[in-house]
Write an enzyme that holds these catalytic residues in place. Structure first.
Site, PDB file in Angstrom:
ATOM      1  N   ARG A 175      17.819  -3.005 -21.354  1.00  0.00           N
ATOM      2  CA  ARG A 175      16.347  -2.998 -21.367  1.00  0.00           C
ATOM      3  C   ARG A 175      15.838  -3.040 -22.805  1.00  0.00           C
ATOM      4  O   ARG A 175      14.890  -3.761 -23.109  1.00  0.00           O
ATOM      5  CB  ARG A 175      15.845  -1.755 -20.632  1.00  0.00           C
ATOM      6  CG  ARG A 175      14.324  -1.561 -20.633  1.00  0.00           C
ATOM      7  CD  ARG A 175      13.982  -0.398 -19.703  1.00  0.00           C
ATOM      8  NE  ARG A 175      12.709   0.231 -19.994  1.00  0.00           N
ATOM      9  CZ  ARG A 175      11.549  -0.088 -19.431  1.00  0.00           C
ATOM     10  NH1 ARG A 175      11.495  -1.083 -18.566  1.00  0.00           N
ATOM     11  NH2 ARG A 175      10.439   0.569 -19.725  1.00  0.00           N
ATOM     12  N   HIS A 230       5.113   0.276 -20.098  1.00  0.00           N
ATOM     13  CA  HIS A 230       4.758   1.388 -20.980  1.00  0.00           C
ATOM     14  C   HIS A 230       3.259   1.650 -20.901  1.00  0.00           C
ATOM     15  O   HIS A 230       2.458   0.720 -20.981  1.00  0.00           O
ATOM     16  CB  HIS A 230       5.117   1.062 -22.435  1.00  0.00           C
ATOM     17  CG  HIS A 230       6.589   1.081 -22.689  1.00  0.00           C
ATOM     18  ND1 HIS A 230       7.168   0.462 -23.789  1.00  0.00           N
ATOM     19  CD2 HIS A 230       7.620   1.636 -21.998  1.00  0.00           C
ATOM     20  CE1 HIS A 230       8.475   0.653 -23.757  1.00  0.00           C
ATOM     21  NE2 HIS A 230       8.774   1.356 -22.685  1.00  0.00           N
ATOM     22  N   ARG A 233      14.609  -0.572 -15.798  1.00  0.00           N
ATOM     23  CA  ARG A 233      15.411   0.639 -15.901  1.00  0.00           C
ATOM     24  C   ARG A 233      16.467   0.558 -14.801  1.00  0.00           C
ATOM     25  O   ARG A 233      16.270  -0.114 -13.785  1.00  0.00           O
ATOM     26  CB  ARG A 233      14.554   1.894 -15.705  1.00  0.00           C
ATOM     27  CG  ARG A 233      13.435   2.045 -16.715  1.00  0.00           C
ATOM     28  CD  ARG A 233      12.592   3.275 -16.398  1.00  0.00           C
ATOM     29  NE  ARG A 233      11.509   3.471 -17.369  1.00  0.00           N
ATOM     30  CZ  ARG A 233      10.284   2.979 -17.263  1.00  0.00           C
ATOM     31  NH1 ARG A 233       9.966   2.244 -16.194  1.00  0.00           N
ATOM     32  NH2 ARG A 233       9.379   3.201 -18.187  1.00  0.00           N
ATOM     33  N   HIS A 266      20.781   1.371 -20.236  1.00  0.00           N
ATOM     34  CA  HIS A 266      19.444   1.246 -20.808  1.00  0.00           C
ATOM     35  C   HIS A 266      19.422   0.328 -22.028  1.00  0.00           C
ATOM     36  O   HIS A 266      18.360  -0.177 -22.405  1.00  0.00           O
ATOM     37  CB  HIS A 266      18.918   2.628 -21.184  1.00  0.00           C
ATOM     38  CG  HIS A 266      17.423   2.757 -21.068  1.00  0.00           C
ATOM     39  ND1 HIS A 266      16.751   2.626 -19.874  1.00  0.00           N
ATOM     40  CD2 HIS A 266      16.465   2.988 -22.006  1.00  0.00           C
ATOM     41  CE1 HIS A 266      15.453   2.782 -20.073  1.00  0.00           C
ATOM     42  NE2 HIS A 266      15.260   2.998 -21.348  1.00  0.00           N
ATOM     43  N   TYR A 326      10.353  -1.069 -30.897  1.00  0.00           N
ATOM     44  CA  TYR A 326      11.154  -2.288 -31.002  1.00  0.00           C
ATOM     45  C   TYR A 326      10.778  -3.112 -32.234  1.00  0.00           C
ATOM     46  O   TYR A 326      11.573  -3.920 -32.699  1.00  0.00           O
ATOM     47  CB  TYR A 326      11.026  -3.106 -29.714  1.00  0.00           C
ATOM     48  CG  TYR A 326      11.513  -2.343 -28.525  1.00  0.00           C
ATOM     49  CD1 TYR A 326      12.855  -2.005 -28.397  1.00  0.00           C
ATOM     50  CD2 TYR A 326      10.630  -1.904 -27.542  1.00  0.00           C
ATOM     51  CE1 TYR A 326      13.313  -1.258 -27.314  1.00  0.00           C
ATOM     52  CE2 TYR A 326      11.074  -1.163 -26.455  1.00  0.00           C
ATOM     53  CZ  TYR A 326      12.415  -0.837 -26.357  1.00  0.00           C
ATOM     54  OH  TYR A 326      12.861  -0.091 -25.304  1.00  0.00           O
ATOM     55  N   LYS A 340       8.440   4.947 -13.504  1.00  0.00           N
ATOM     56  CA  LYS A 340       8.494   6.244 -14.180  1.00  0.00           C
ATOM     57  C   LYS A 340       7.124   6.901 -14.251  1.00  0.00           C
ATOM     58  O   LYS A 340       6.991   8.106 -14.113  1.00  0.00           O
ATOM     59  CB  LYS A 340       9.070   6.051 -15.587  1.00  0.00           C
ATOM     60  CG  LYS A 340       9.395   7.334 -16.317  1.00  0.00           C
ATOM     61  CD  LYS A 340      10.068   7.029 -17.634  1.00  0.00           C
ATOM     62  CE  LYS A 340      10.390   8.298 -18.395  1.00  0.00           C
ATOM     63  NZ  LYS A 340      11.027   8.016 -19.698  1.00  0.00           N
TER      64      LYS A 340
END
Length: 321
Positions: free
Chosen positions: A272, A295, A138, A269, A304, A163
């Site tokens: 990424r 994640h 990020r 972003h 994705y 995050k």
């Protein structure tokens, strides 16, 4: 003897956020939404309000302002923090109209488009974007990298306080090792100049500044991508050299996209997103990609796989024969 006046509510919110080590960006966001909530109800004090008022505010965001579900959740989290941590009250039965969840699929660049854009970037901005794409970072993670987080021997980066407030390891592309080492030599020279002028301090997370009194001036704690000038820390008032500001990188990317003539909506972003998609295209399993991205839930990474399936989930159009 005069009694000290009680601290204002928003100052109490800031104090509570800092005690719990929330980031400065989260602090600004939470204060923004709490202020919006108070103004929406004609400046009534939150202690005089409760579930009904919270519900009406969140419903207004969804129905009148048409905010995204993530934005509405952000507002809810801020208000829950206010009541639970600052006012020490529990909100029960908040039943607002929920904002519609977006089915937005991220923009993904081709490898050739990535290289065209990077070719129009220079200096530190180029290195930052190469890390976003080459390591799946990020933008905030790239800018907050410290010298000690780069392991040249193992070809890896340690991404701290992400995050989800956890840490992860991702790869350091081979082609970035020499450019990064050269970049750090110039950064070290800048740091020495700051020390010679009586500065050289950097922000340390949590209580590390008290635990290690002089660590804020040590080389290993310095930002890999320092700002061009010294600035005053908005929390402590100390004059320091912070990292590059996000807006500078964002402007550089917009300019590079225009010069590269890439006809897509590209943000920082996007690199990424492209990192993850290209790894899957190259045959890496989704669990590996999930770990590299940091994640918590593989469902987040699954988006994705939908990007990989071209229009109609990979169905061949009859026009193509």
């Amino acid at each position: 003897m005069l009694e000290s006046r009680p601290r204002k509510l928003l100052d109490q919110v800031r104090d509570a956020l800092r005690v719990k080590h929330y980031s400065y960006s989260t602090e600004k966001t939470y204060v923004y939404w709490i202020r919006r909530f108070i103004l929406f109800h004609n400046k009534r004090h939150p202690s005089e309000m409760g579930t009904m008022e919270v519900t009406s505010f969140l419903t207004h965001l969804a129905v009148t302002e048409h905010v995204a579900s993530t934005t509405q959740n952000q507002a809810l989290n801020a208000i829950v923090f206010l009541y639970r941590v600052v006012l020490q009250q529990e909100l029960v039965g908040v039943d607002a109209v929920r904002a519609k969840k977006s089915r937005y699929l991220p923009t993904v660049l081709t490898p050739e488009e990535v290289q065209r854009i990077i070719a129009h970037l220079y200096g530190a901005y180029k290195l930052v974007v190469q890390l976003l794409y080459g390591s799946g970072l990020r933008l905030s993670e790239g800018l907050q990298l410290r010298v000690k987080d780069i392991d040249f021997a193992q070809h890896q980066l340690l991404i701290r306080d992400t995050k989800g407030r956890e840490s992860r390891v991702t790869m350091l592309p081979n082609r970035l090792i020499e450019p990064l080492q050269a970049h750090l030599q110039s950064v070290r020279g800048l740091h020495q100049q700051d020390l010679d002028r009586g500065y050289g301090s950097v922000y340390l997370p949590y209580a590390l500044e008290r635990k290690y009194p002089h660590a804020d001036r040590h080389w290993i704690w310095q930002y890999v991508f320092p700002a061009d000038r010294l600035s005053q820390d908005p929390r402590s008032g100390v004059t320091r050299r912070h990292h590059l500001h996000e807006t500078g990188v964002q402007r550089a990317v917009r300019s590079a996209v225009r010069l590269a003539k890439v006809e897509k909506r590209v943000t920082c972003h996007t690199f990424r997103h492209s990192f993850a998609t290209h790894l899957l295209q190259n045959g890496y399993d989704i669990r590996t990609v999930q770990e590299l991205l940091g994640h918590k839930d593989v469902k987040t990474t699954m988006i994705y796989t939908h990007v990989l399936n071209r229009g109609g989930r990979g169905v061949r159009s009859p026009l193509d024969g």
